[in-house]
Design an enzyme around this catalytic site. Structure first.
Site, PDB file in Angstrom:
ATOM      1  N   LYS A  14     102.538 -62.018 -19.209  1.00 43.24           N
ATOM      2  CA  LYS A  14     103.557 -62.405 -20.215  1.00 43.24           C
ATOM      3  C   LYS A  14     104.910 -62.605 -19.530  1.00 43.24           C
ATOM      4  O   LYS A  14     105.569 -63.623 -19.732  1.00 43.24           O
ATOM      5  CB  LYS A  14     103.685 -61.318 -21.304  1.00 43.24           C
ATOM      6  CG  LYS A  14     102.396 -61.036 -22.055  1.00 43.24           C
ATOM      7  CD  LYS A  14     102.582 -59.990 -23.132  1.00 43.24           C
ATOM      8  CE  LYS A  14     102.934 -58.597 -22.658  1.00 43.24           C
ATOM      9  NZ  LYS A  14     101.897 -57.919 -21.823  1.00 43.24           N
ATOM     10  N   ARG A  88     103.441 -56.036 -31.543  1.00 43.01           N
ATOM     11  CA  ARG A  88     102.427 -55.229 -30.870  1.00 43.01           C
ATOM     12  C   ARG A  88     101.399 -54.690 -31.850  1.00 43.01           C
ATOM     13  O   ARG A  88     100.419 -54.084 -31.451  1.00 43.01           O
ATOM     14  CB  ARG A  88     103.060 -54.013 -30.212  1.00 43.01           C
ATOM     15  CG  ARG A  88     103.830 -54.275 -28.959  1.00 43.01           C
ATOM     16  CD  ARG A  88     102.923 -54.745 -27.862  1.00 43.01           C
ATOM     17  NE  ARG A  88     102.909 -53.949 -26.685  1.00 43.01           N
ATOM     18  CZ  ARG A  88     103.702 -54.168 -25.620  1.00 43.01           C
ATOM     19  NH1 ARG A  88     104.581 -55.128 -25.620  1.00 43.01           N
ATOM     20  NH2 ARG A  88     103.578 -53.441 -24.559  1.00 43.01           N
ATOM     21  N   ARG A 126     102.175 -54.222  -8.851  1.00 41.76           N
ATOM     22  CA  ARG A 126     103.411 -54.920  -9.274  1.00 41.76           C
ATOM     23  C   ARG A 126     104.688 -54.237  -8.798  1.00 41.76           C
ATOM     24  O   ARG A 126     104.818 -53.018  -8.818  1.00 41.76           O
ATOM     25  CB  ARG A 126     103.461 -55.009 -10.801  1.00 41.76           C
ATOM     26  CG  ARG A 126     104.813 -55.566 -11.300  1.00 41.76           C
ATOM     27  CD  ARG A 126     104.798 -55.897 -12.740  1.00 41.76           C
ATOM     28  NE  ARG A 126     104.466 -54.759 -13.577  1.00 41.76           N
ATOM     29  CZ  ARG A 126     104.259 -54.851 -14.886  1.00 41.76           C
ATOM     30  NH1 ARG A 126     104.343 -56.025 -15.486  1.00 41.76           N
ATOM     31  NH2 ARG A 126     103.952 -53.775 -15.584  1.00 41.76           N
ATOM     32  N   ARG A 160     107.776 -49.770 -11.740  1.00 42.11           N
ATOM     33  CA  ARG A 160     107.934 -49.192 -13.080  1.00 42.11           C
ATOM     34  C   ARG A 160     107.222 -47.847 -13.179  1.00 42.11           C
ATOM     35  O   ARG A 160     106.157 -47.662 -12.610  1.00 42.11           O
ATOM     36  CB  ARG A 160     107.372 -50.165 -14.138  1.00 42.11           C
ATOM     37  CG  ARG A 160     108.375 -51.194 -14.589  1.00 42.11           C
ATOM     38  CD  ARG A 160     107.785 -52.293 -15.441  1.00 42.11           C
ATOM     39  NE  ARG A 160     106.903 -51.876 -16.523  1.00 42.11           N
ATOM     40  CZ  ARG A 160     106.366 -52.718 -17.398  1.00 42.11           C
ATOM     41  NH1 ARG A 160     106.653 -54.021 -17.326  1.00 42.11           N
ATOM     42  NH2 ARG A 160     105.565 -52.290 -18.345  1.00 42.11           N
ATOM     43  N   ARG A 171      97.703 -47.709 -22.051  1.00 44.26           N
ATOM     44  CA  ARG A 171      98.328 -48.943 -22.568  1.00 44.26           C
ATOM     45  C   ARG A 171      97.260 -49.961 -22.966  1.00 44.26           C
ATOM     46  O   ARG A 171      97.375 -50.640 -23.984  1.00 44.26           O
ATOM     47  CB  ARG A 171      99.252 -49.567 -21.508  1.00 44.26           C
ATOM     48  CG  ARG A 171     100.605 -48.898 -21.437  1.00 44.26           C
ATOM     49  CD  ARG A 171     101.231 -49.041 -20.074  1.00 44.26           C
ATOM     50  NE  ARG A 171     101.633 -50.394 -19.725  1.00 44.26           N
ATOM     51  CZ  ARG A 171     101.871 -50.806 -18.479  1.00 44.26           C
ATOM     52  NH1 ARG A 171     101.738 -49.973 -17.470  1.00 44.26           N
ATOM     53  NH2 ARG A 171     102.245 -52.036 -18.255  1.00 44.26           N
TER      54      ARG A 171
HETATM   55  P1  AP5 Z   1     103.411 -59.540 -15.602  1.00 41.07           P
HETATM   56  O1  AP5 Z   1     103.763 -60.954 -15.844  1.00 41.07           O
HETATM   57  O2  AP5 Z   1     104.485 -58.614 -15.174  1.00 41.07           O
HETATM   58  O3  AP5 Z   1     102.531 -58.952 -16.801  1.00 41.07           O
HETATM   59  P2  AP5 Z   1     102.939 -58.555 -18.289  1.00 41.07           P
HETATM   60  O4  AP5 Z   1     101.944 -59.172 -19.197  1.00 41.07           O
HETATM   61  O5  AP5 Z   1     104.387 -58.844 -18.519  1.00 41.07           O
HETATM   62  O6  AP5 Z   1     102.638 -57.002 -18.200  1.00 41.07           O
HETATM   63  P3  AP5 Z   1     103.493 -55.768 -18.703  1.00 41.07           P
HETATM   64  O7  AP5 Z   1     102.964 -54.565 -17.959  1.00 41.07           O
HETATM   65  O8  AP5 Z   1     104.949 -56.019 -18.593  1.00 41.07           O
HETATM   66  O9  AP5 Z   1     103.053 -55.700 -20.179  1.00 41.07           O
HETATM   67  P4  AP5 Z   1     103.178 -54.526 -21.139  1.00 41.07           P
HETATM   68  O10 AP5 Z   1     102.923 -55.209 -22.414  1.00 41.07           O
HETATM   69  O11 AP5 Z   1     102.300 -53.362 -20.822  1.00 41.07           O
HETATM   70  O12 AP5 Z   1     104.645 -53.970 -20.867  1.00 41.07           O
HETATM   71  P5  AP5 Z   1     106.010 -54.105 -21.668  1.00 41.07           P
HETATM   72  O13 AP5 Z   1     107.099 -54.037 -20.690  1.00 41.07           O
HETATM   73  O14 AP5 Z   1     105.955 -55.214 -22.620  1.00 41.07           O
HETATM   74  O15 AP5 Z   1     102.284 -59.556 -14.464  1.00 41.07           O
HETATM   75  C1  AP5 Z   1     101.766 -58.361 -13.923  1.00 41.07           C
HETATM   76  C2  AP5 Z   1     101.616 -58.479 -12.394  1.00 41.07           C
HETATM   77  O16 AP5 Z   1     100.652 -59.464 -12.110  1.00 41.07           O
HETATM   78  C3  AP5 Z   1     102.906 -58.905 -11.686  1.00 41.07           C
HETATM   79  O17 AP5 Z   1     102.969 -58.221 -10.464  1.00 41.07           O
HETATM   80  C4  AP5 Z   1     102.710 -60.393 -11.429  1.00 41.07           C
HETATM   81  O18 AP5 Z   1     103.379 -60.830 -10.257  1.00 41.07           O
HETATM   82  C5  AP5 Z   1     101.194 -60.495 -11.292  1.00 41.07           C
HETATM   83  N1  AP5 Z   1     100.667 -61.740 -11.820  1.00 41.07           N
HETATM   84  C6  AP5 Z   1     101.052 -62.370 -12.942  1.00 41.07           C
HETATM   85  N2  AP5 Z   1     100.352 -63.488 -13.145  1.00 41.07           N
HETATM   86  C7  AP5 Z   1      99.490 -63.543 -12.143  1.00 41.07           C
HETATM   87  C8  AP5 Z   1      98.475 -64.452 -11.817  1.00 41.07           C
HETATM   88  N3  AP5 Z   1      98.202 -65.549 -12.533  1.00 41.07           N
HETATM   89  N4  AP5 Z   1      97.741 -64.190 -10.723  1.00 41.07           N
HETATM   90  C9  AP5 Z   1      97.995 -63.098  -9.977  1.00 41.07           C
HETATM   91  N5  AP5 Z   1      98.945 -62.197 -10.240  1.00 41.07           N
HETATM   92  C10 AP5 Z   1      99.683 -62.427 -11.311  1.00 41.07           C
HETATM   93  O19 AP5 Z   1     105.996 -52.763 -22.543  1.00 41.07           O
HETATM   94  C11 AP5 Z   1     106.068 -51.495 -21.894  1.00 41.07           C
HETATM   95  C12 AP5 Z   1     106.041 -50.388 -22.941  1.00 41.07           C
HETATM   96  O20 AP5 Z   1     107.159 -50.524 -23.841  1.00 41.07           O
HETATM   97  C13 AP5 Z   1     104.811 -50.356 -23.880  1.00 41.07           C
HETATM   98  O21 AP5 Z   1     103.728 -49.699 -23.291  1.00 41.07           O
HETATM   99  C14 AP5 Z   1     105.395 -49.613 -25.106  1.00 41.07           C
HETATM  100  O22 AP5 Z   1     105.457 -48.234 -24.891  1.00 41.07           O
HETATM  101  C15 AP5 Z   1     106.818 -50.148 -25.183  1.00 41.07           C
HETATM  102  N6  AP5 Z   1     106.936 -51.355 -26.048  1.00 41.07           N
HETATM  103  C16 AP5 Z   1     107.254 -52.633 -25.646  1.00 41.07           C
HETATM  104  N7  AP5 Z   1     107.262 -53.464 -26.706  1.00 41.07           N
HETATM  105  C17 AP5 Z   1     106.941 -52.721 -27.794  1.00 41.07           C
HETATM  106  C18 AP5 Z   1     106.761 -53.006 -29.165  1.00 41.07           C
HETATM  107  N8  AP5 Z   1     106.915 -54.260 -29.634  1.00 41.07           N
HETATM  108  N9  AP5 Z   1     106.427 -51.993 -30.003  1.00 41.07           N
HETATM  109  C19 AP5 Z   1     106.277 -50.745 -29.542  1.00 41.07           C
HETATM  110  N10 AP5 Z   1     106.414 -50.388 -28.257  1.00 41.07           N
HETATM  111  C20 AP5 Z   1     106.744 -51.371 -27.382  1.00 41.07           C
HETATM  112 MG    MG Z   2     106.103 -57.682 -18.899  1.00 40.20          MG
END
Ligand code: AP5
Ligand code: MG
Length: 218
Positions: A14, A88, A126, A160, A171
């Site tokens: 994402k 979410r 990551r 992170r 997660r």
């Molecule tokens: P990356 O693009 O960073 O992945 P991502 O989908 O953004 O993963 P996240 O871990 O950020 O998602 P998340 O939903 O768990 O975390 P968030 O911060 O939203 O890619 C990952 C890695 O892969 C990178 O190293 C990248 O370089 C590599 N990569 C990418 N594409 C690739 C490809 N094609 N090939 C190879 N490698 C690749 O949320 C964190 C926490 O916040 C949640 O757990 C929750 O506690 C809270 N939270 C956030 N939003 C809410 C909400 N709406 N409601 C309640 N709690 C929330």
């Molecule tokens: Mg992210």
């Protein structure tokens, strides 16, 4: 340009695809994970509470999230945006529809479909930068040129707190439980596109990016 809602597991890309679209089209990013991480950076009681929830892999309460998202949508004043990490769960999706409906804002929901094991590997490898550029130690073309330093802005890269196998497991569980109802919800509204976001030898990150552009230009 269509407004985008990215749905997908932790590590599905994402943030990565948001970053590519922002660089190409100048979208505004609303990443709820980043918004929460900004709150946890300040040493407040609320920040500590949120940090504990994030490290445990659970979701932060809908009440906090809705307040955050409403403020952000106000502040962007109608400019094209990408929602990364919201909604979410079904309650958040319904609340978002109400908010966007009031402002007459249309959108496209895009689900980035990636295998669980691939997500896990991506998360464990990551590193992130405060400028938004994601890196990965396990993917040669995603490693920083200089160890621990962002190629774009020169800042120190960060691991992170929730990027470990244990947090990922929780997660991912939380994601699976809550996402199916959101997919059904957007499917029934005719707003959902599913994209295979697994990178392979014959399918590059750029191919996935181009497919996403095809969806938003449709
Ligand atoms: P990356 O693009 O960073 O992945 P991502 O989908 O953004 O993963 P996240 O871990 O950020 O998602 P998340 O939903 O768990 O975390 P968030 O911060 O939203 O890619 C990952 C890695 O892969 C990178 O190293 C990248 O370089 C590599 N990569 C990418 N594409 C690739 C490809 N094609 N090939 C190879 N490698 C690749 O949320 C964190 C926490 O916040 C949640 O757990 C929750 O506690 C809270 N939270 C956030 N939003 C809410 C909400 N709406 N409601 C309640 N709690 C929330
Ligand atoms: Mg992210």
């Amino acid at each position: 340009m269509k407004n985008i809602i990215f749905l997908g597991a932790p590590g599905s890309g994402k943030g990565t695809h948001t970053n590519m679209l922002v660089n190409q089209f100048g979208y505004i990013t609303i990443s709820t994970g980043d918004l929460l991480r900004n709150i946890t950076a300040g040493n407040t009681e609320l920040g500590q509470k949120i940090k504990n929830i994030m490290v445990s892999g659970e979701l932060v309460s809908d009440e906090i999230m809705l307040e955050l998202i409403e403020k952000e949508l106000e502040s962007i004043e109608g400019k094209p945006f990408i929602l990364d990490g919201f909604p979410r769960n079904l309650a958040q999706a319904e609340a978002l529809s109400t908010l966007l409906g009031k402002k007459n804002i249309d959108y496209q929901a895009i689900y980035l479909d990636v295998l669980e094991n691939t997500c896990k590997e991506r998360i464990v490898g990551r590193l992130v930068c405060k400028c938004g550029k994601p890196y990965n130690l396990f993917t040669p073309d995603l490693r920083p040129k200089k160890d621990g330093i962002c190629d774009v802005c020169g800042s120190a890269l960060i691991k992170r707190d929730d990027d470990n196998e244990e947090s990922f497991k929780k997660r991912y569980e939380v994601f699976i439980k809550n996402t199916e109802p959101i997919k059904v919800y957007y499917e029934e509204l005719g707003k959902l596109k599913i994209i295979d976001a697994n990178q392979t030898e014959t399918r590059t990150r750029n191919d996935i990016h181009e497919e996403i552009i095809g969806v938003i230009n449709d």
